[in-house]
Design an enzyme around this catalytic site. Structure first.
Site, PDB file in Angstrom:
ATOM      1  N   HIS A  82      53.434  76.687 107.049  1.00 55.25           N
ATOM      2  CA  HIS A  82      53.507  76.297 108.902  1.00 55.25           C
ATOM      3  C   HIS A  82      53.825  74.787 109.635  1.00 55.25           C
ATOM      4  O   HIS A  82      53.572  74.569 110.188  1.00 55.25           O
ATOM      5  CB  HIS A  82      51.768  76.399 108.650  1.00 55.25           C
ATOM      6  CG  HIS A  82      51.677  78.271 108.753  1.00 55.25           C
ATOM      7  ND1 HIS A  82      51.606  79.211 109.542  1.00 55.25           N
ATOM      8  CD2 HIS A  82      51.031  78.654 107.777  1.00 55.25           C
ATOM      9  CE1 HIS A  82      51.390  80.191 109.103  1.00 55.25           C
ATOM     10  NE2 HIS A  82      50.548  79.828 108.009  1.00 55.25           N
ATOM     11  N   ARG A  92      54.368  74.065  99.362  1.00 51.01           N
ATOM     12  CA  ARG A  92      54.591  75.837  99.639  1.00 51.01           C
ATOM     13  C   ARG A  92      55.688  75.555 100.544  1.00 51.01           C
ATOM     14  O   ARG A  92      55.701  75.131 101.268  1.00 51.01           O
ATOM     15  CB  ARG A  92      52.674  75.580 100.277  1.00 51.01           C
ATOM     16  CG  ARG A  92      53.063  76.711 101.143  1.00 51.01           C
ATOM     17  CD  ARG A  92      52.329  77.912 101.612  1.00 51.01           C
ATOM     18  NE  ARG A  92      51.439  77.163 102.639  1.00 51.01           N
ATOM     19  CZ  ARG A  92      50.737  77.658 103.093  1.00 51.01           C
ATOM     20  NH1 ARG A  92      49.494  78.813 103.376  1.00 51.01           N
ATOM     21  NH2 ARG A  92      50.378  77.122 105.054  1.00 51.01           N
ATOM     22  N   ASP A 145      64.848  70.965  91.643  1.00 49.39           N
ATOM     23  CA  ASP A 145      65.371  69.718  92.183  1.00 49.39           C
ATOM     24  C   ASP A 145      65.469  68.904  91.737  1.00 49.39           C
ATOM     25  O   ASP A 145      65.995  67.781  91.875  1.00 49.39           O
ATOM     26  CB  ASP A 145      67.441  70.891  91.786  1.00 49.39           C
ATOM     27  CG  ASP A 145      67.474  71.956  91.499  1.00 49.39           C
ATOM     28  OD1 ASP A 145      69.000  71.653  91.028  1.00 49.39           O
ATOM     29  OD2 ASP A 145      67.317  71.607  89.797  1.00 49.39           O
ATOM     30  N   GLU A 201      46.185  86.323  99.648  1.00 49.27           N
ATOM     31  CA  GLU A 201      45.990  86.093 100.655  1.00 49.27           C
ATOM     32  C   GLU A 201      45.774  86.903 101.979  1.00 49.27           C
ATOM     33  O   GLU A 201      45.982  87.680 102.859  1.00 49.27           O
ATOM     34  CB  GLU A 201      46.259  84.811 101.609  1.00 49.27           C
ATOM     35  CG  GLU A 201      47.247  85.000 101.465  1.00 49.27           C
ATOM     36  CD  GLU A 201      48.301  83.912 101.655  1.00 49.27           C
ATOM     37  OE1 GLU A 201      47.760  82.590 102.617  1.00 49.27           O
ATOM     38  OE2 GLU A 201      49.645  83.306 101.867  1.00 49.27           O
ATOM     39  N   ASP A 210      44.524  84.064 106.152  1.00 52.18           N
ATOM     40  CA  ASP A 210      45.510  85.413 106.364  1.00 52.18           C
ATOM     41  C   ASP A 210      45.105  86.996 105.727  1.00 52.18           C
ATOM     42  O   ASP A 210      44.663  87.605 105.408  1.00 52.18           O
ATOM     43  CB  ASP A 210      46.274  85.035 105.501  1.00 52.18           C
ATOM     44  CG  ASP A 210      47.684  84.368 106.333  1.00 52.18           C
ATOM     45  OD1 ASP A 210      47.681  82.784 105.792  1.00 52.18           O
ATOM     46  OD2 ASP A 210      47.983  84.605 107.329  1.00 52.18           O
TER      47      ASP A 210
HETATM   48  O1  LIG Z   1      45.027  81.776 104.834  1.00 50.57           O
HETATM   49  C1  LIG Z   1      44.794  80.497 104.524  1.00 50.57           C
HETATM   50  O2  LIG Z   1      43.776  80.209 105.224  1.00 50.57           O
HETATM   51  C2  LIG Z   1      45.952  80.057 103.703  1.00 50.57           C
HETATM   52  O3  LIG Z   1      47.417  79.601 103.567  1.00 50.57           O
HETATM   53  C3  LIG Z   1      45.581  78.228 104.124  1.00 50.57           C
HETATM   54  C4  LIG Z   1      46.526  78.334 105.734  1.00 50.57           C
HETATM   55  O4  LIG Z   1      47.672  78.022 105.757  1.00 50.57           O
HETATM   56  C5  LIG Z   1      46.679  76.449 106.062  1.00 50.57           C
HETATM   57  O5  LIG Z   1      48.039  76.296 106.810  1.00 50.57           O
HETATM   58  C6  LIG Z   1      45.922  76.589 106.972  1.00 50.57           C
HETATM   59  O6  LIG Z   1      45.452  77.425 108.347  1.00 50.57           O
END
Ligand SMILES: O=C(O)C(=O)C[C@H](O)[C@@H](O)CO
Length: 268
Positions: free
Chosen positions: A48, A73, A87, A152, A178
């Site tokens: 993100h 991530r 790597d 998620e 999510d």
């Molecule tokens: O779904 C979620 O919660 C995450 O995976 C964490 C968020 O992606 C993180 O960016 C905070 O909003």
């Protein structure tokens, strides 16, 4: 000389709770600033935040000089991206949106050299082996890689037992935002039904002997997740902390009522 030890992986194995922070400013300078704040781990977000491999690597190097362990991530669970990021020397990976055993098996294989996996051999060119100076890197790298998969979605929850049981998966990270969205509660990760799903997921991950991870921007929710058994947890982000602190500072000086919410759901 073997691959560097992974202190985060060791801490999870020894059941030592690890407190973290999300890093999404996509800046090595900002990552270095935050790395002095005392968190056990920092998640450098390639999903993100506007990061690519070179920028992720630069933030990794900036954080590596501190006591905070850098976790990255990736935007997706892709074999080529995993090869590239390993790597660079990153050892702890968080992969989003894992929903099946087959996907998890492919991800484990992407982190291991043949015959146990399909990670491409290019260590002599990579920072991971100190550019070939770590003679035993190929033989020892796999033991120090910590693979964390994100559950998620409802599909991920349905596959959680077999994913958690997989060798090579060190922990599962529940993504509340999510998951809430997929459950029909967009923007409401604190909804009772989402909380119940997270509690059940934590029980099942624990039963498989794997680490339980999560993140929230709400400290009350964080304490609840810790009570539930979170083994590693992020309790904020650099972006939201900067927005809140700079907004509150101006309002305080001008004597304005603060518009910074006391609680902030991580609902986005
Ligand atoms: O779904 C979620 O919660 C995450 O995976 C964490 C968020 O992606 C993180 O960016 C905070 O909003």
């Amino acid at each position: 000389m073997p691959a560097p030890k992974n202190p985060f992986k060791a801490a999870l194995r020894e059941n030592r709770f690890q407190l973290g922070l999300w890093v999404a400013l996509a800046s090595p300078y900002a990552a270095e600033v935050v790395s002095g704040s005392g968190y056990d781990w920092l998640l450098i977000d390639g999903e993100h935040a506007p990061n690519d491999i070179p920028l992720l690597s630069a933030q990794f190097r900036a954080v590596s000089a501190s006591a905070s362990h850098p976790m990255v991530r990736l935007p997706v669970g892709d074999t080529v991206l995993i090869k590239q990021i390993l790597d660079t020397g990153m050892q702890t990976l968080l992969i989003p949106m894992v929903e099946s055993l087959a996907q998890a098996q492919q991800l484990v294989r992407a982190t291991r050299y043949p015959p146990h996996g399909i990670r491409g051999v290019g260590a002599a060119l990579g920072r991971a082996s100190e550019f070939g100076r770590i003679g035993d890197y190929l033989q020892t790298a796999g033991d120090e890689i910590c693979l964390i998969l994100q559950i998620e979605s409802r599909a991920g929850l349905a596959a959680i037992d077999e994913i958690a049981a997989l060798d090579g998966v060190d922990g599962l990270f529940i993504g509340p935002s999510d998951l809430a969205a997929d459950m029909g509660y967009l923007g409401k990760p604190g909804h009772p039904e989402v909380r119940a799903a997270i509690a059940d997921a934590f029980e099942r991950i624990k039963k498989a002997g794997k680490a339980r991870g999560i993140m929230t921007l709400d400290l009350e929710q964080a304490r609840d997740y810790r009570e539930m058994g979170a083994d590693f947890m992020a309790i904020g982000t650099d972006v939201t902390s900067l927005v809140r602190a700079t907004t509150a500072l101006r309002q305080e000086f001008l004597g304005e009522a603060t518009s910074v919410p006391k609680k902030q759901e991580s609902g986005y």
